[in-house]
Design a protein around this motif. Structure first.
Motif, PDB file in Angstrom:
ATOM      1  N   ARG A 103       0.826  -1.212   0.000  1.00 28.04           N
ATOM      2  CA  ARG A 103       0.000   0.000   0.000  1.00 28.04           C
ATOM      3  C   ARG A 103       0.859   1.260   0.000  1.00 28.04           C
ATOM      4  O   ARG A 103       0.565   2.225  -0.708  1.00 28.04           O
ATOM      5  CB  ARG A 103      -0.938  -0.011   1.202  1.00 28.04           C
ATOM      6  CG  ARG A 103      -2.032  -1.072   1.105  1.00 28.04           C
ATOM      7  CD  ARG A 103      -2.872  -1.126   2.358  1.00 28.04           C
ATOM      8  NE  ARG A 103      -3.891  -2.179   2.263  1.00 28.04           N
ATOM      9  CZ  ARG A 103      -4.697  -2.522   3.253  1.00 28.04           C
ATOM     10  NH1 ARG A 103      -4.602  -1.900   4.421  1.00 28.04           N
ATOM     11  NH2 ARG A 103      -5.593  -3.487   3.079  1.00 28.04           N
ATOM     12  N   LEU A 104       1.928   1.235   0.779  1.00 25.51           N
ATOM     13  CA  LEU A 104       2.808   2.408   0.818  1.00 25.51           C
ATOM     14  C   LEU A 104       3.524   2.582  -0.523  1.00 25.51           C
ATOM     15  O   LEU A 104       3.616   3.700  -1.053  1.00 25.51           O
ATOM     16  CB  LEU A 104       3.837   2.244   1.945  1.00 25.51           C
ATOM     17  CG  LEU A 104       3.283   2.300   3.376  1.00 25.51           C
ATOM     18  CD1 LEU A 104       4.394   2.007   4.385  1.00 25.51           C
ATOM     19  CD2 LEU A 104       2.670   3.662   3.664  1.00 25.51           C
ATOM     20  N   GLY A 105       4.040   1.480  -1.076  1.00 22.45           N
ATOM     21  CA  GLY A 105       4.736   1.565  -2.359  1.00 22.45           C
ATOM     22  C   GLY A 105       3.819   1.989  -3.488  1.00 22.45           C
ATOM     23  O   GLY A 105       4.188   2.822  -4.322  1.00 22.45           O
ATOM     24  N   PHE A 106       2.602   1.452  -3.498  1.00 15.76           N
ATOM     25  CA  PHE A 106       1.660   1.808  -4.558  1.00 15.76           C
ATOM     26  C   PHE A 106       1.245   3.272  -4.448  1.00 15.76           C
ATOM     27  O   PHE A 106       1.126   3.972  -5.454  1.00 15.76           O
ATOM     28  CB  PHE A 106       0.432   0.903  -4.485  1.00 15.76           C
ATOM     29  CG  PHE A 106      -0.648   1.284  -5.456  1.00 15.76           C
ATOM     30  CD1 PHE A 106      -0.445   1.143  -6.820  1.00 15.76           C
ATOM     31  CD2 PHE A 106      -1.849   1.802  -5.011  1.00 15.76           C
ATOM     32  CE1 PHE A 106      -1.432   1.494  -7.718  1.00 15.76           C
ATOM     33  CE2 PHE A 106      -2.838   2.164  -5.902  1.00 15.76           C
ATOM     34  CZ  PHE A 106      -2.632   2.003  -7.257  1.00 15.76           C
ATOM     35  N   THR A 107       1.039   3.739  -3.237  1.00 16.49           N
ATOM     36  CA  THR A 107       0.697   5.152  -3.046  1.00 16.49           C
ATOM     37  C   THR A 107       1.816   6.057  -3.551  1.00 16.49           C
ATOM     38  O   THR A 107       1.562   7.092  -4.185  1.00 16.49           O
ATOM     39  CB  THR A 107       0.434   5.439  -1.554  1.00 16.49           C
ATOM     40  OG1 THR A 107      -0.616   4.588  -1.090  1.00 16.49           O
ATOM     41  CG2 THR A 107       0.033   6.894  -1.345  1.00 16.49           C
ATOM     42  N   LEU A 108       3.067   5.650  -3.311  1.00 11.91           N
ATOM     43  CA  LEU A 108       4.201   6.434  -3.789  1.00 11.91           C
ATOM     44  C   LEU A 108       4.249   6.445  -5.318  1.00 11.91           C
ATOM     45  O   LEU A 108       4.473   7.501  -5.933  1.00 11.91           O
ATOM     46  CB  LEU A 108       5.499   5.849  -3.224  1.00 11.91           C
ATOM     47  CG  LEU A 108       6.803   6.536  -3.660  1.00 11.91           C
ATOM     48  CD1 LEU A 108       6.816   7.987  -3.197  1.00 11.91           C
ATOM     49  CD2 LEU A 108       8.015   5.784  -3.126  1.00 11.91           C
ATOM     50  N   ILE A 109       4.009   5.273  -5.939  1.00 11.52           N
ATOM     51  CA  ILE A 109       4.017   5.191  -7.402  1.00 11.52           C
ATOM     52  C   ILE A 109       2.942   6.087  -7.998  1.00 11.52           C
ATOM     53  O   ILE A 109       3.191   6.843  -8.950  1.00 11.52           O
ATOM     54  CB  ILE A 109       3.819   3.728  -7.857  1.00 11.52           C
ATOM     55  CG1 ILE A 109       5.037   2.888  -7.492  1.00 11.52           C
ATOM     56  CG2 ILE A 109       3.564   3.660  -9.361  1.00 11.52           C
ATOM     57  CD1 ILE A 109       4.861   1.411  -7.747  1.00 11.52           C
ATOM     58  N   VAL A 110       1.747   6.027  -7.449  1.00 14.79           N
ATOM     59  CA  VAL A 110       0.647   6.855  -7.956  1.00 14.79           C
ATOM     60  C   VAL A 110       0.950   8.337  -7.768  1.00 14.79           C
ATOM     61  O   VAL A 110       0.691   9.159  -8.661  1.00 14.79           O
ATOM     62  CB  VAL A 110      -0.673   6.474  -7.261  1.00 14.79           C
ATOM     63  CG1 VAL A 110      -1.769   7.486  -7.583  1.00 14.79           C
ATOM     64  CG2 VAL A 110      -1.114   5.082  -7.682  1.00 14.79           C
TER      65      VAL A 110
END
Length: 537
Positions: A396-403
């Motif tokens: 969730r943290l990594g995906f939020t950063l990517i977005v």
């Protein structure tokens, strides 16, 4: 007797339990294993709302540009530019070579009572959002993890900006929608209605976009991913689609006009295109409408460097072969092969800059972009989220950063495109040997009142002089330079330009009066008299 009769109904002790059958044991094991694996929950209305709002917000600055079908683009991006009536879109010779649906849509948007550039970009953005939603539905139908994440990453991808913004590339948007719609009904395969819709959409897709001709192969990969077997009965329904693809492919592609290139040169173009597409799809940190083609990477540099982009896929296919029976390996096979099949058409094409010179363009990989996006995101999501609770948090943290990074890059570049002067300045910097972006930049600044925070007067003069070195007969541009020199007090330079204009052309009375006044101010009375003598009124 009563007690004796009731005795069999008592619950037996653990040691006296009847041993279940083998079938019951297998069913129980399958049930327990499935219960431990969380089901892929379909996206709800909130997910769709986030996808639409974030996409609109990221691309919305392009509505401020007011640019559609640029007059400075010397390349015909669509036959629509030379058509007069919409019925021309449905002529047999046009249907065989172009997408009649896209061509008709250009005529329809002209009837919409809103500003044409805004309408043009709104339709393209709506089509892109539709493609992202269809990608999400397909990934959910395949029961892939991180389906929403992959669809959102594709929707926000900066590489899609050229296809949405620059006029003439709508056939890529419509082509992708048709491909994804056909895949959805093919994957679902619930009843005869699904097969009928699949067949109809495939026929339309085959005519609309050349990349759609691989749809039967894509559906075959999806069937293998779902079932994990090669039973012929499972693939029989693809035979009519394959026959239609072969027939329509011969009919539509047989007359396609392509530039005749040697095999080595074409392979060099394909290799550089693949390298460029992979870089843009996985690391889209450099954003531009057109990218200069690197002549040093052509085939004559050596076969090894050209084979390198293709060799990158070999280790992945070896990994698939080793783990052939595992679902993740079948998913990797599906993603890799589907991407290569859909990118084949783009690999064989040579893009063009606005002056006609060879260029690398993002729109040529648009139909394959959701596949490579879904492959990376779904694999990464499945691996990270399968670790434990910490893995889910990390995802969730990594995906939020990517977005967040995507929104920043896409919105920033869309904002630079919203300022036409800034857009032309960036292109002129990227293509220093080309005259057209420089001319467009000067013309755009002049139309906006001559005020610019991009160029100072000296930079403006330098650009105009550079253009005139390549196009010395451009009288109108030379007039602009003469007036800038005059306003800046550079009398000697202004005098040289005015004399050349009067010698090489027949300017209007207003310009002759300007020249006469300059001659008077410099004490050149004889020249001033001659200039006034040419005034017709």
């Amino acid at each position: 007797m009563a007690e004796a009769e009731a005795e069999p109904q008592r619950v037996p002790r653990q040691g006296n339990l009847i041993k279940p059958s083998a079938e019951a044991s297998d069913a129980e094991l399958i049930r327990r294993s499935r219960s431990k694996t969380p089901a892929c929950k379909p996206a709800g209305w909130l997910a769709y709302t986030v996808l639409v709002l974030l996409t609109v917000a990221s691309y919305s600055p392009i509505f401020l540009s007011g640019l559609a079908w640029s007059e400075y683009d010397q390349v015909e991006r669509s036959p629509y530019q030379s058509m007069e009536v919409w019925t021309d879109s449905w002529l047999p010779e046009i249907i065989r070579a172009e997408d009649p649906i896209t061509l008709s849509s250009y005529f329809i948007e002209r009837k919409i009572p809103f500003a044409q550039p805004a309408t043009h970009h709104a339709i393209n953005l709506l089509l892109h959002i539709t493609a992202a939603i269809l990608l999400l539905k397909n990934l959910e139908a395949l029961k892939l993890s991180a389906a929403f994440s992959a669809a959102l990453v594709f929707a926000l991808h900066p590489t899609a900006l050229q296809t949405i913004f620059w006029s003439g590339y709508r056939e890529e948007l419509i082509g992708l929608i048709l491909i994804l719609a056909a895949l959805y009904f093919g994957i679902q395969n619930r009843n005869s209605k699904d097969f009928f819709l699949l067949t109809m959409i495939c026929v339309i897709a085959y005519i609309s976009h050349p990349a759609a001709l691989v749809l039967p192969l894509l559906l075959g990969l999806c069937i293998f991913y779902q079932n994990g077997s090669f039973k012929p009965i499972e693939y029989n329904r693809l035979l009519p689609l394959l026959c239609l693809a072969l027939f329509i492919g011969v009919w539509t592609q047989g007359t396609s006009a392509t530039t005749e290139l040697e095999l080595g040169e074409r392979f060099g173009i394909s290799a550089q295109n693949l390298y460029f597409y992979l870089k843009q799809a996985l690391f889209p940190f450099e954003s531009a409408l057109f990218y200069p083609y690197d002549q040093t990477r052509e085939f004559n540099v050596g076969a090894t460097s050209n084979f390198l982009p293709f060799l990158l896929f070999i280790p992945l296919y070896i990994l698939v072969a080793i783990n052939f029976r595992k679902s993740w390996a079948r998913g990797l096979l599906l993603g890799l092969t589907a991407y290569l099949l859909l990118i084949l058409y783009g690999l064989s094409q040579a893009g063009a800059f606005i002056d006609g010179s060879r260029a690398l363009e993002d729109h040529l990989q648009y139909v394959a972009l959701p596949i490579i996006t879904a492959l990376v995101i779904c694999l990464a999501g499945g691996i990270v989220r399968s670790i434990d609770v910490k893995g889910k948090i990390l995802w969730r943290l990594g995906f939020t950063l990517i977005v967040g990074i995507q929104v920043f890059i896409t919105a920033s570049y869309a904002y630079t495109l919203s300022d036409r002067a800034q857009m032309w300045y960036n292109l002129s910097e990227q293509w220093p040997d080309s005259v057209l972006p420089k001319y467009a930049l000067i013309d755009t600044i002049e139309r906006s009142g001559g005020v610019s925070n991009i160029l100072n007067r000296n930079e403006t003069i330098e650009i105009i002089e550079d253009i005139l070195d390549q196009q010395p007969d451009s009288i109108e541009l030379r007039k602009k330079l003469a007036r800038i020199y005059r306003n800046e007090g550079q009398s000697t330079n202004a005098l040289r330009q005015y004399k050349r204009i009067l010698r090489d052309s027949e300017p209007n009375d207003e310009f002759l009066l300007e020249a006469a006044e300059l001659y008077d101010r410099l004490g050149l009375s004889w020249d001033a008299k001659n200039a006034r003598g040419r005034i017709t009124q």
